[in-house]
Motif scaffolding. Structure first.
Motif, short mmCIF file in Angstrom:
data_model
loop_
_atom_site.label_atom_id
_atom_site.label_comp_id
_atom_site.label_asym_id
_atom_site.label_seq_id
_atom_site.Cartn_x
_atom_site.Cartn_y
_atom_site.Cartn_z
N LEU A 91 81.02 93.90 4.61
CA LEU A 91 80.93 94.86 3.51
C LEU A 91 81.00 96.30 4.02
O LEU A 91 81.63 97.16 3.40
CB LEU A 91 79.65 94.64 2.71
N ARG A 95 83.93 99.19 3.16
CA ARG A 95 83.65 100.55 2.69
C ARG A 95 84.21 101.58 3.65
O ARG A 95 84.67 102.65 3.23
CB ARG A 95 82.14 100.73 2.51
N PRO A 145 88.95 93.13 5.76
CA PRO A 145 88.99 93.79 4.44
C PRO A 145 90.06 94.87 4.34
O PRO A 145 90.63 95.08 3.27
CB PRO A 145 87.58 94.38 4.30
N THR A 230 73.84 99.80 3.03
CA THR A 230 74.52 99.24 4.20
C THR A 230 73.53 98.55 5.13
O THR A 230 73.77 97.43 5.62
CB THR A 230 75.25 100.37 4.96
N SER A 234 73.65 94.46 5.56
CA SER A 234 74.05 94.03 6.90
C SER A 234 72.94 93.22 7.57
O SER A 234 73.19 92.16 8.15
CB SER A 234 74.43 95.25 7.76
N GLN A 275 71.46 98.54 -5.46
CA GLN A 275 72.78 98.88 -5.98
C GLN A 275 72.73 99.35 -7.43
O GLN A 275 73.64 100.03 -7.91
CB GLN A 275 73.73 97.68 -5.84
N LEU A 283 78.25 98.39 -2.94
CA LEU A 283 78.95 97.38 -3.72
C LEU A 283 78.70 97.66 -5.20
O LEU A 283 77.74 97.14 -5.79
CB LEU A 283 78.44 95.97 -3.35
N VAL A 421 85.97 97.46 -0.49
CA VAL A 421 84.72 96.70 -0.60
C VAL A 421 84.95 95.39 -1.37
O VAL A 421 84.33 94.36 -1.08
CB VAL A 421 83.61 97.56 -1.24
N ALA A 424 86.46 93.11 1.09
CA ALA A 424 85.43 92.67 2.03
C ALA A 424 84.58 91.57 1.44
O ALA A 424 84.19 90.62 2.14
CB ALA A 424 84.56 93.85 2.44
N LEU A 425 84.30 91.65 0.14
CA LEU A 425 83.46 90.65 -0.49
C LEU A 425 84.16 89.29 -0.54
O LEU A 425 83.51 88.25 -0.44
CB LEU A 425 83.06 91.10 -1.90
N THR A 428 83.58 88.04 2.89
CA THR A 428 82.16 87.78 3.10
C THR A 428 81.75 86.46 2.47
O THR A 428 81.04 85.65 3.08
CB THR A 428 81.31 88.92 2.52
#
Length: 510
Positions: A91, A95, A145, A230, A234, A275, A283, A421, A424-425, A428
């Motif tokens: 993630l 970003r 990503p 983050t 993480s 978030q 995210l 992002v 990336a998800l 992930t």
């Protein structure tokens, strides 16, 4: 779900403005229009390198262990070091691509991955190899990503986007099988170190292509970095991946297993809460609250957990029961890969635009579950053509119906500043799903084998039958994962053809 349109969303424009062609923005397009198919080739090479690295290293592990003289207990860290870094930093990597610029992050990820691979290939000790694998994970978390977000922002025409994601989905889904074949060839005819050195060739080709074809610079509407978010996500993903990885070699009651899982769950929960409060969330909820996009993320997570029933345990079956060489094992998977490639392209070009994702992805889940159940019929005297190949072909058909449309729906309709992002998800969910699936299936399979051998003489026949029981258990549980995926995706995906917001870039409809 509805949300208030943000400045820059398609909903802000009048019909007259929407009818005008958008001005060319190289940061959003990702590359020159006339070079988009070459850009796809570059992205596909980079994605193939990241995906096949997992299985190619598994093939090389026994030779590396003999050469570097490390124990069976330490062997898992060659795999775990990569998974921990990759899964926990994805993630953030997504970003960073949105903040710095996708070309810069893409090329930096490729260069770093290549250097880490060279370090691993030249390793003279166990610690040096583990360090190299961790660095591969770090740079892979930047690269994966960035590659997918480049694809998302390069192909904005619905028809071309469907073709591109069909090819990309086939590469992502088949990379593990390609890794088995390539790892077998390199290990058998050269040396295990070439399973790492080969990444330099992939990276060099992708770097040259990316430097020539991609536009430089950061997106004009780049977001700020959410530092607390983050750190929370993480650390949370690290704990979850570590906890499940630890379960492969320790009991589930071990505090290093459940303790890290609990801490990880708490941190991810805090991240979700944060978030909703953060001014610039890592995210944004608009990325995940769309029904089709949420269904796609769950589809990637569930299929990532379930597909290891094929690539992991069927590999063991062919090498340990059928006595296949690594090369022959890799070749045995190729028909499945061929079916997956054809079906992925057909699905995103023809089926999803006509029928939508709702009947397609659940059908893929159902076929994948059926193929896993079919594999439970394998025995110690089964043959490839009559018994192994048919369920493999069904699995290729099922995964082809899942991966390409899920990846496309997960990233379509995303504003340019969220493309990294969202991409990336996707990675992930698949990575964490794979970690969870591997740990659960390994534990369940080992338990089944131990129960069978309990009270029996450990003859070669009994050990072989115990292995078959362990594989059968893994296949049944994988079938259950896919069955759950069928229900989840059928309930969540919207009916009908995808709306315009899910076929073109820039707008987010919730």
């Amino acid at each position: 779900m509805e949300h208030t349109p943000e400045p820059g969303d398609a909903a802000d424009h009048t019909p007259q403005e929407a009818a005008r062609p958008a001005p060319h923005d190289p940061h959003r397009a990702g590359g020159k229009h006339e070079h988009r198919w070459l850009i796809l080739a570059v992205i596909a090479v980079a994605q193939l390198m990241v995906v096949l690295d997992a299985t190619i290293v598994n093939i090389a592990l026994p030779s590396a262990q003999r050469d570097l003289d490390f124990s069976d207990g330490n062997r898992q860290w060659i795999v775990t070091a990569y998974a921990l870094a990759f899964g926990s930093l994805l993630l953030l990597g997504g970003r960073v691509a949105d903040l710095v610029g996708r070309k810069a992050v893409f090329i930096a990820g490729l260069a770093g991955f290549a250097l880490a691979s060279a370090l691993g290939g030249a390793a003279t000790s166990f610690g040096m190899l583990v360090l190299a694998r961790a660095l591969q994970g770090v740079f892979g978390a930047l690269l994966a990503p960035a590659a997918l977000s480049l694809l998302t922002t390069t192909f904005t025409d619905p028809r071309e986007r469907a073709k591109a994601f069909g090819i990309y989905g086939a590469v992502a889904g088949s990379g593990a099988a390609v890794g088995l074949l390539l790892g077998g060839v390199l290990t058998e005819y050269l040396d295990w170190r070439w399973c790492l050195y080969v990444n330099l060739a992939f990276a060099a080709a992708a770097i040259l292509g990316g430097a020539r074809l991609l536009h430089p610079g950061a997106p004009p509407d780049r977001p700020r970095l959410d530092v607390p978010g983050t750190i929370l996500v993480s650390a949370g993903l690290f704990c979850i991946v570590y906890g499940f990885s630890n379960a492969e070699t320790h009991a589930w009651g071990d505090w290093m297993t459940w303790g890290f899982l609990v801490i990880g769950a708490v941190l991810v929960t805090l991240f979700a809460w944060w978030q909703t409060r953060a001014a610039h969330p890592l995210l944004p909820l608009r990325v995940v609250l769309d029904r089709d996009r949420g269904a796609s993320f769950l589809a990637m997570f569930i299929s990532g957990a379930g597909m290891f029933g094929v690539f992991l345990f069927l590999t063991y079956y062919m090498q340990q029961i059928l006595a296949y060489s690594p090369i022959k094992t890799g070749l045995a998977f190729l028909p499945m890969v061929a079916v997956m490639v054809v079906v992925s392209v057909l699905t995103t070009n023809v089926l999803v635009p006509r029928f939508g994702a709702k009947p397609i992805v659940p059908l893929g889940m159902g076929l994948s579950a059926a193929s896993m159940a079919w594999l439970t019929a394998l025995g110690t005297d089964s043959g490839y053509a009559a018994h192994v190949l048919p369920p493999l072909l069904v699995m290729g058909l099922g995964l082809g119906l899942i991966f390409a449309p899920a990846m496309s729906m997960a990233t379509s309709g995303i504003a340019a500043h969220d493309a990294g992002v969202a991409s990336a998800l996707v990675n992930t969910t698949q990575q964490v799903g794979g970690s969870i699936g591997t740990a659960l299936l390994n534990t369940l399979a080992t338990t089944a084998a131990s129960h069978y051998l309990s009270g029996r003489r450990p003859t070669s026949g009994a050990r072989a039958e115990a292995q078959m029981r362990s594989y059968e258990t893994a296949y049944w549980w994988s079938a259950l994962f896919f069955a759950i995926g069928l229900v989840v995706t059928f309930v969540l995906y919207r009916r009908g053809r995808p709306a315009d917001g899910h076929l073109s870039d820039g707008a987010v409809h919730m």
